[in-house]
Scaffold this motif. Structure first.
Motif, PDB file in Angstrom:
ATOM      1  N   GLY A  75      -7.948   4.833   4.691  1.00  0.00           N
ATOM      2  CA  GLY A  75      -6.573   5.455   5.109  1.00  0.00           C
ATOM      3  C   GLY A  75      -6.282   7.046   5.274  1.00  0.00           C
ATOM      4  N   GLU A  76      -7.492   7.505   4.823  1.00  0.00           N
ATOM      5  CA  GLU A  76      -7.529   8.993   5.946  1.00  0.00           C
ATOM      6  C   GLU A  76      -7.741   8.603   6.878  1.00  0.00           C
ATOM      7  N   GLN A  77      -8.874   8.062   7.332  1.00  0.00           N
ATOM      8  CA  GLN A  77      -8.891   7.665   8.777  1.00  0.00           C
ATOM      9  C   GLN A  77      -7.979   7.310   9.552  1.00  0.00           C
ATOM     10  N   ALA A  78      -7.584   6.282   8.833  1.00  0.00           N
ATOM     11  CA  ALA A  78      -6.239   5.202   9.209  1.00  0.00           C
ATOM     12  C   ALA A  78      -5.268   5.945   9.463  1.00  0.00           C
ATOM     13  N   GLY A  79      -4.860   7.004   8.991  1.00  0.00           N
ATOM     14  CA  GLY A  79      -3.372   8.290   9.257  1.00  0.00           C
ATOM     15  C   GLY A  79      -2.774   6.978   7.942  1.00  0.00           C
ATOM     16  N   GLU A  80      -3.066   6.258   7.500  1.00  0.00           N
ATOM     17  CA  GLU A  80      -1.686   6.170   6.671  1.00  0.00           C
ATOM     18  C   GLU A  80      -2.121   5.470   5.185  1.00  0.00           C
ATOM     19  N   LEU A 141      -2.455  -3.204  -1.925  1.00  0.00           N
ATOM     20  CA  LEU A 141      -2.800  -2.433  -0.612  1.00  0.00           C
ATOM     21  C   LEU A 141      -2.197  -3.734  -0.231  1.00  0.00           C
ATOM     22  N   ASP A 142      -1.873  -2.999   1.256  1.00  0.00           N
ATOM     23  CA  ASP A 142      -1.297  -3.495   2.566  1.00  0.00           C
ATOM     24  C   ASP A 142      -2.238  -4.455   2.802  1.00  0.00           C
ATOM     25  N   PRO A 143      -2.435  -5.695   3.107  1.00  0.00           N
ATOM     26  CA  PRO A 143      -4.347  -6.726   3.690  1.00  0.00           C
ATOM     27  C   PRO A 143      -3.423  -6.239   5.400  1.00  0.00           C
ATOM     28  N   GLU A 144      -1.896  -7.010   6.049  1.00  0.00           N
ATOM     29  CA  GLU A 144      -2.396  -6.851   7.169  1.00  0.00           C
ATOM     30  C   GLU A 144      -3.067  -5.552   7.475  1.00  0.00           C
ATOM     31  N   ALA A 145      -1.988  -3.959   6.951  1.00  0.00           N
ATOM     32  CA  ALA A 145      -2.186  -2.999   7.263  1.00  0.00           C
ATOM     33  C   ALA A 145      -3.723  -2.768   7.693  1.00  0.00           C
ATOM     34  N   ARG A 152      -8.958  -1.930  14.583  1.00  0.00           N
ATOM     35  CA  ARG A 152      -9.025  -0.239  15.282  1.00  0.00           C
ATOM     36  C   ARG A 152      -9.939   0.932  15.009  1.00  0.00           C
ATOM     37  N   LEU A 153     -10.008   1.233  13.993  1.00  0.00           N
ATOM     38  CA  LEU A 153     -10.882   2.253  13.497  1.00  0.00           C
ATOM     39  C   LEU A 153     -12.386   1.326  14.329  1.00  0.00           C
ATOM     40  N   ALA A 154     -12.817  -0.153  14.687  1.00  0.00           N
ATOM     41  CA  ALA A 154     -13.872  -0.316  15.207  1.00  0.00           C
ATOM     42  C   ALA A 154     -13.821  -0.430  16.596  1.00  0.00           C
ATOM     43  N   ALA A 155     -12.833  -0.696  16.930  1.00  0.00           N
ATOM     44  CA  ALA A 155     -12.635  -0.608  18.169  1.00  0.00           C
ATOM     45  C   ALA A 155     -13.201   0.862  18.899  1.00  0.00           C
TER      46      ALA A 155
END
Ligand SMILES: Cc1cc2nc3c(=O)[nH]c(=O)nc-3n(C[C@H](O)[C@H](O)[C@H](O)COP(=O)(O)OP(=O)(O)OC[C@H]3O[C@@H](n4cnc5c(N)ncnc54)[C@H](O)[C@@H]3O)c2cc1C
Length: 355
Positions: A75-80, A141-145, A152-155
Motif C-alpha cells: 500500500g505504501e509503495q503503491a500510494g493507495e 482487501l481490494d483485488p482489482e486495485a 504497475r510497480l513491476a512494470a
C-alpha cells in the motif's frame, strides 16, 4: 526471441504478486496474461476479499502475519490503501472460538473472545448463538486495485507485461523453457506458473501435481439496512460454511463449500438457483441487518488441493504457484515473495511442497 530470467504465466492475484516480488529483486521479467486486466474468468475479480489472522492452524496464523506486513508495504509503495481493517468475526462451533482466540493471542494478535450478548451489542446486523472471536487485524482487501498496483510497480521496475497473450505451450530443455504465444516465442530460465484453474492442463506432462479440483463458486450481494459497523464474517456450524464481507455499499455472502466441480474452460458462469436460495435463507436467518433480496450475483473459480493447502514449489525450471483453495487472496504479497524465494533456489515451505 528474447532471453529473460523469469517468465510468469497468469496475472491474477498470485501472478501479479510474483511479478512485483521478482522484478524488485532485480530480475528481468516477462509476464503473460491470457485475458485483459480485471477479467472475470478466473479467481481474482471483484473489489473485496477477506483478510484475516483467524485460522485454526498455526502455520496460517503465522503466514497471515507476514502477509499483513507486506500488504502495508505494498500500500505504501503503491500510494493507495489496498487493505481496509474493518475487523473480522468468527463464530459457530466449527470455528472453535475458544481455541481460535487462544491461538491468535499466542501469536500476538489482540483477539477478543466475546459472549453473544456483547457481540450482538457491537454488531446488531448479525445474529450470534454462541461465543465469537473478534480479530482486530481482519479486513477487506481490494483485488482489482491490488493487481493493478502490483503490475504497475513491476512494470516500473522494468517488467515486460503482456495482456491478451495466452501461453499456448511450455517447452523445457537443458537451459530453460521456450514459451509459445500466438505472436512468437520467448525464452526464460525459470517459468512461474500462476495460472489458477488452468494450472493442471498447462503443466500436464511437465510437473506432477497433487489433485487440483476446480469448482465454480457463487457470491450474492445484499443491501445493508443496518448502517453498521460491519466486520468481515466467517461462520461455521459444521465446517467453514459461510463467509461474508462488505463490498462497496453491499454486503457479499458466499458459501465456502458446495461449488460445482468443473474446469476453467468448461464452467458455465451460471448461478445455481439452489445456491441463491441458500444464500437468501442464510441472510434471513443470520444477517438481520441486510435486506435479504440479492441485488447482484456472480461466479468465480476455486482451485483446491484435498486439504486446502497451497502448492508453492519448484521442479526444474518450473515454479508452481497455485495459491487458491478458496483462501489465497489474503496471502497475495507473501505468495509473491515465496515464489521469488523459489526462483532464487530457496526451499519450499514443507506443507506446500510437491511430493
Ligand atoms: C468467490 C471467491 C471468494 C473468495 N474469497 C476469498 C477471501 O475472502 N479471502 C481470501 O483470502 N481468498 C478468497 N478467495 C480466493 C482468492 O480469490 C484466490 O486465492 C486468488 O484469487 C487466486 O488467484 P490466482 O492468481 O491463483 O488465480 P486467477 O485469479 O484465476 O489467475 C490465474 C490467471 O492465469 C491466467 N492464465 C491461465 N492460463 C494462462 C495461459 N496459458 N497463458 C496466460 N495466462 C493464463 C488466467 O487468465 C488468470 O487470469 C476467493 C475466491 C473466490 C472464487
Amino acid at each position: 526471441m528474447d532471453d529473460i530470467d523469469v517468465a510468469i504465466v497468469g496475472l491474477g492475484l498470485a501472478g501479479s504478486a510474483v511479478a512485483w516480488a521478482v522484478s524488485r529483486r532485480g530480475r528481468s521479467v516477462a509476464a503473460f496474461e491470457a485475458y485483459g486486466p480485471g477479467h472475470r474468468r478466473g479467481s481474482s475479480h471483484g473489489r473485496a476479499r477477506i483478510f484475516r489472522r483467524a485460522y485454526l492452524d498455526p502455520l496460517y496464523v503465522e503466514l497471515t502475519g507476514r502477509a499483513g506486513r507486506l500488504w502495508e508495504e505494498l500500500g505504501e509503495q503503491a500510494g493507495e490503501r489496498l487493505l481496509t481493517r474493518t475487523g473480522g468475526v468468527d463464530h459457530g462451533p466449527a470455528r472453535e472460538p475458544e481455541r481460535m482466540a487462544a491461538l491468535l493471542q499466542e501469536h500476538g494478535v489482540a483477539a477478543e473472545l466475546l459472549d453473544r450478548a456483547e457481540a450482538a451489542r457491537r454488531w446488531p446486523g448479525i445474529r450470534f448463538e454462541g461465543p465469537v472471536v473478534f480479530d482486530p487485524e481482519g479486513g477487506v482487501l481490494d483485488p482489482e486495485a491490488a493487481m493493478a498496483a502490483m503490475v504497475r510497480l513491476a512494470a516500473d521496475a522494468g517488467a515486460h507485461v503482456a495482456y491478451d497473450t495466452p501461453i499456448r505451450a511450455l517447452k523445457p530443455d537443458a537451459e530453460g523453457v521456450t514459451l509459445i504465444t500466438d505472436s512468437g516465442t520467448w525464452r526464460a530460465r525459470t517459468v512461474v506458473v500462476a495460472a489458477g484453474g488452468w494450472t493442471g492442463p498447462l503443466l500436464d506432462g511437465l510437473v506432477p501435481l497433487p489433485p487440483l479440483t476446480v469448482t465454480q463458486q457463487q457470491v450474492f450481494f445484499f443491501d445493508r439496512k443496518d448502517p453498521g459497523p460491519w466486520p468481515t464474517v466467517v461462520h461455521g456450524e459444521t465446517s467453514l460454511d459461510i463467509y461474508a464481507l462488505p463490498e462497496g455499499s453491499y454486503f457479499k455472502v458466499g458459501e465456502h463449500v458446495n461449488g460445482a466441480v468443473t474446469t476453467a474452460d468448461d464452467r458455465d458462469f451460471t448461478v445455481d438457483p439452489a445456491a441463491r436460495e441458500r444464500a437468501v435463507a442464510y441472510a434471513r436467518a443470520w444477517l438481520p441487518g441486510l435486506d435479504p433480496v440479492p441485488r447482484s450475483e456472480l461466479t468465480c473459480l476455486y482451485t483446491s488441493t484435498p486439504n486446502e493447502d497451497f502448492v508453492l514449489d519448484r521442479r526444474g525450471p518450473f515454479v508452481v504457484c497455485s495459491a487458491c483453495s478458496g483462501h489465497g487472496a489474503k496471502f497475495t504479497p507473501l505468495i509473491g515473495e515465496l515464489a521469488a524465494d523459489l526462483v532464487d533456489g530457496r526451499p519450499p515451505i514443507g506443507r506446500f511442497a510437491l511430493r
